[in-house]
Design a protein around this motif. Structure first.
Motif, PDB file in Angstrom:
ATOM      1  N   PHE A 204      31.468   7.635  92.323  1.00  7.31           N
ATOM      2  CA  PHE A 204      32.877   7.682  91.731  1.00  7.31           C
ATOM      3  C   PHE A 204      33.248   8.685  90.785  1.00  7.31           C
ATOM      4  CE2 PHE A 204      35.536   5.882  88.310  1.00  7.31           C
ATOM      5  CZ  PHE A 204      36.658   5.688  88.937  1.00  7.31           C
ATOM      6  N   PHE A 205      32.461   9.057  89.693  1.00 10.98           N
ATOM      7  CA  PHE A 205      32.613  10.000  88.900  1.00 10.98           C
ATOM      8  C   PHE A 205      32.908  11.409  89.613  1.00 10.98           C
ATOM      9  CE2 PHE A 205      29.822   7.555  85.640  1.00 10.98           C
ATOM     10  CZ  PHE A 205      30.665   7.046  85.239  1.00 10.98           C
ATOM     11  N   PHE A 206      31.921  11.840  90.637  1.00 11.26           N
ATOM     12  CA  PHE A 206      32.193  13.057  91.326  1.00 11.26           C
ATOM     13  C   PHE A 206      33.514  13.161  91.979  1.00 11.26           C
ATOM     14  CE2 PHE A 206      31.793  15.307  95.448  1.00 11.26           C
ATOM     15  CZ  PHE A 206      31.475  16.491  94.824  1.00 11.26           C
ATOM     16  N   TRP A 207      34.095  12.046  93.037  1.00 12.88           N
ATOM     17  CA  TRP A 207      34.890  12.036  93.617  1.00 12.88           C
ATOM     18  C   TRP A 207      36.242  11.869  92.722  1.00 12.88           C
ATOM     19  CZ3 TRP A 207      35.105  14.316  98.141  1.00 12.88           C
ATOM     20  CH2 TRP A 207      33.996  14.225  98.904  1.00 12.88           C
ATOM     21  N   PHE A 208      36.258  11.302  91.682  1.00 10.56           N
ATOM     22  CA  PHE A 208      37.228  11.112  90.938  1.00 10.56           C
ATOM     23  C   PHE A 208      37.801  12.413  90.119  1.00 10.56           C
ATOM     24  CE2 PHE A 208      40.424   9.781  87.901  1.00 10.56           C
ATOM     25  CZ  PHE A 208      41.230   8.528  88.382  1.00 10.56           C
ATOM     26  N   ILE A 209      36.640  13.016  89.466  1.00  9.42           N
ATOM     27  CA  ILE A 209      36.898  14.213  88.788  1.00  9.42           C
ATOM     28  C   ILE A 209      37.240  15.339  89.730  1.00  9.42           C
ATOM     29  CG2 ILE A 209      35.465  15.987  87.478  1.00  9.42           C
ATOM     30  CD1 ILE A 209      35.933  13.516  85.810  1.00  9.42           C
ATOM     31  N   THR A 210      36.688  15.548  90.784  1.00  9.06           N
ATOM     32  CA  THR A 210      36.961  16.578  91.643  1.00  9.06           C
ATOM     33  C   THR A 210      38.295  16.616  92.199  1.00  9.06           C
ATOM     34  OG1 THR A 210      35.564  15.829  93.392  1.00  9.06           O
ATOM     35  CG2 THR A 210      34.535  17.267  92.326  1.00  9.06           C
ATOM     36  N   LEU A 211      38.572  15.356  92.777  1.00 11.25           N
ATOM     37  CA  LEU A 211      39.960  15.075  93.414  1.00 11.25           C
ATOM     38  C   LEU A 211      41.130  14.967  92.325  1.00 11.25           C
ATOM     39  CD1 LEU A 211      38.972  12.693  96.366  1.00 11.25           C
ATOM     40  CD2 LEU A 211      39.317  15.303  96.257  1.00 11.25           C
ATOM     41  N   GLY A 212      40.676  14.373  91.050  1.00 12.21           N
ATOM     42  CA  GLY A 212      41.577  14.427  90.093  1.00 12.21           C
ATOM     43  C   GLY A 212      42.115  15.587  89.520  1.00 12.21           C
ATOM     44  N   VAL A 213      41.363  16.477  89.543  1.00 13.15           N
ATOM     45  CA  VAL A 213      41.731  18.035  88.906  1.00 13.15           C
ATOM     46  C   VAL A 213      42.470  18.569  89.844  1.00 13.15           C
ATOM     47  CG1 VAL A 213      40.845  20.029  88.231  1.00 13.15           C
ATOM     48  CG2 VAL A 213      39.621  17.985  87.294  1.00 13.15           C
ATOM     49  N   VAL A 214      42.217  18.323  91.135  1.00 14.86           N
ATOM     50  CA  VAL A 214      43.001  19.022  92.213  1.00 14.86           C
ATOM     51  C   VAL A 214      44.476  18.416  92.272  1.00 14.86           C
ATOM     52  CG1 VAL A 214      43.330  19.098  94.727  1.00 14.86           C
ATOM     53  CG2 VAL A 214      40.912  19.725  93.796  1.00 14.86           C
ATOM     54  N   LEU A 215      44.430  17.291  92.231  1.00 13.22           N
ATOM     55  CA  LEU A 215      45.516  16.421  92.138  1.00 13.22           C
ATOM     56  C   LEU A 215      46.500  17.086  91.028  1.00 13.22           C
ATOM     57  CD1 LEU A 215      45.347  12.865  93.379  1.00 13.22           C
ATOM     58  CD2 LEU A 215      46.544  14.779  94.618  1.00 13.22           C
ATOM     59  N   PHE A 216      45.808  17.137  89.775  1.00  7.67           N
ATOM     60  CA  PHE A 216      46.483  17.535  88.620  1.00  7.67           C
ATOM     61  C   PHE A 216      47.073  19.140  88.729  1.00  7.67           C
ATOM     62  CE2 PHE A 216      46.350  19.370  84.138  1.00  7.67           C
ATOM     63  CZ  PHE A 216      47.353  18.682  83.628  1.00  7.67           C
ATOM     64  N   PHE A 217      46.220  19.793  89.403  1.00  3.94           N
ATOM     65  CA  PHE A 217      46.771  21.016  89.798  1.00  3.94           C
ATOM     66  C   PHE A 217      48.138  21.175  90.694  1.00  3.94           C
ATOM     67  CE2 PHE A 217      46.581  24.966  92.410  1.00  3.94           C
ATOM     68  CZ  PHE A 217      46.180  25.933  91.722  1.00  3.94           C
ATOM     69  N   VAL A 218      47.878  20.253  91.790  1.00  3.28           N
ATOM     70  CA  VAL A 218      49.129  20.059  92.345  1.00  3.28           C
ATOM     71  C   VAL A 218      50.415  19.458  91.792  1.00  3.28           C
ATOM     72  CG1 VAL A 218      50.322  18.839  94.572  1.00  3.28           C
ATOM     73  CG2 VAL A 218      47.736  19.742  94.515  1.00  3.28           C
ATOM     74  N   PHE A 219      50.319  18.515  90.857  1.00  6.62           N
ATOM     75  CA  PHE A 219      51.247  17.825  90.225  1.00  6.62           C
ATOM     76  C   PHE A 219      51.861  19.058  89.111  1.00  6.62           C
ATOM     77  CE2 PHE A 219      49.225  13.706  90.428  1.00  6.62           C
ATOM     78  CZ  PHE A 219      49.591  13.517  91.658  1.00  6.62           C
ATOM     79  N   ILE A 220      51.053  19.961  88.574  1.00  2.00           N
ATOM     80  CA  ILE A 220      51.691  21.149  87.789  1.00  2.00           C
ATOM     81  C   ILE A 220      52.581  22.105  88.481  1.00  2.00           C
ATOM     82  CG2 ILE A 220      51.065  23.321  86.407  1.00  2.00           C
ATOM     83  CD1 ILE A 220      48.513  21.856  85.825  1.00  2.00           C
TER      84      ILE A 220
END
Length: 369
Positions: A204-220
């Motif tokens: 869970f940590f792995f997927w949330f961190i990796t996908l979460g940062v990518v999503l943050f990148f998109v939202f920016i």
């Protein structure tokens, strides 16, 4: 490659290599305050030197897992320095060409250690240490390719018109690989758990961190303020959970002290990031405190969390160190948590901060064996 496997005892033992890498880390830190004596913005040089040149080289070297860096790793180091200089002077075409070459160098090393198609990231059999490591070097090559396109697009092609799509956005893109590798190192000191819950949490940590940062990148890119706040808050919560997990399951070794300190830095990075997003909607307080908050966020992330992981990697085979861990960690927090943001406002404070930074590094790298 699994980081908790024995690595060659000469890792970073070569004096000139260690001094060269330390020189880059010091130069990056110093350039962070150079705008106090110049009208030029040194932010790109400051961050690219740390993230791409220093951090990228460490990622490459540890992926190779050899006694000495290969010619490709040294080539990456030299080319990344050239890239940082070209990006700083806004000479985008040569920077883009170098970026593509760097991506090919990274991929040539990645495919020697991991599958070309990253199917191992989807496998439940892949150790979480290897997942974070593979994601680290994969994100580095992807960031280099995208950065090359962004440079050419903004300078010549103009295919995509987006005010947020600038090379400065890759301050995040180039910091992520080192952050992921630091997490790989951290989880290499986690005890193997027989219960299914800890194993599920790790994935869970792995997927949330990796996908979460990518999503943050998109939202920016999309200027989605509410989405940025939501994902930043969620990432903060997951980092807090990771900290508790590491406290519970991390082995009682000296490296744990430095990595725990790094995780607390990362936790404060999450707090300052969320506060900055909120403050941006209040013009008057933002004008007063926005820059200080952003500087705090940047230093906590780069020279707090990421540097903690990098230093453990550099001295990987020297532990246990015969040093006072609490003194080093205390100096680290004084330098980064207090002095660095103040140093952005005053030349005297900047000089004091640089002195503290040099002293902190000397404590960590003093000869002890």
């Amino acid at each position: 490659m699994i980081l908790h496997e024995p690595v060659h005892p000469q890792f970073f033992k070569e004096r000139r290599l260690r001094l060269t890498l330390l020189a880059v880390l010091v130069a990056a830190f110093v350039f962070g305050f150079a705008d106090l004596i110049s009208n030029r913005n040194f932010e790109r040089l400051h961050i690219f030197l740390f993230n791409l040149c220093g951090g990228g080289f460490v990622v490459m070297y540890h992926t190779e897992n050899t006694a000495q860096p290969s010619p490709r790793a040294y080539g990456f180091f030299v080319l990344s320095l050239l890239y940082a200089v070209f990006a700083f002077f806004e000479i985008y075409l040569p920077a883009a060409i170098i970026s593509v070459i760097l991506a090919f160098v990274v991929e040539s090393i990645r495919v020697q250690k991991f599958p070309f198609v990253p199917v191992d990231l989807l496998s439940t059999r892949t150790p979480i240490v290897d997942k974070f490591h593979h994601a680290s070097i994969l994100c580095l090559s992807i960031a280099l390719v995208i950065a090359a396109f962004v440079g050419v697009n903004n300078d010549a092609l103009h295919w995509i018109a987006n005010k947020n799509l600038t090379l400065n956005l890759f301050f995040l893109g180039y910091s992520f690989p080192l952050s992921l590798l630091s997490m790989s190192v951290m989880f290499s000191f986690v005890e193997e758990a027989a219960e299914p819950l800890p194993r599920m949490l790790l994935n869970f940590f792995f997927w949330f961190i990796t996908l979460g940062v990518v999503l943050f990148f998109v939202f920016i890119l999309k200027s989605m303020a509410i989405a940025k706040f939501a994902i930043a808050t969620a990432l903060f919560a997951v980092v807090a959970l990771m900290l508790v997990f590491f406290l519970r399951y991390g082995r009682p070794v000296q490296q744990k002290h430095f990595l725990l300190s790094g995780m607390v830095f990362l936790l404060f990075t999450g707090i300052t990031g969320v506060l900055y997003i909120v403050l941006a909607h209040f013009p008057d307080p933002f004008a007063t405190w926005g820059r200080l908050l952003l500087n705090s966020h940047s230093y906590l992330a780069l020279y707090g969390w990421s540097l903690s992981g990098m230093l453990v990697l550099i001295r990987w085979n020297d532990f246990p160190l015969r040093v006072n861990s609490l003194s080093i960690i205390g100096m680290h927090w004084i330098t980064l948590g207090i002095m660095a943001p103040l140093g952005k406002t005053s030349l005297i404070a900047a000089l004091i901060t640089i002195s503290f930074y040099l002293y902190f590094l000397s404590l960590f790298f003093q000869r002890d064996r």
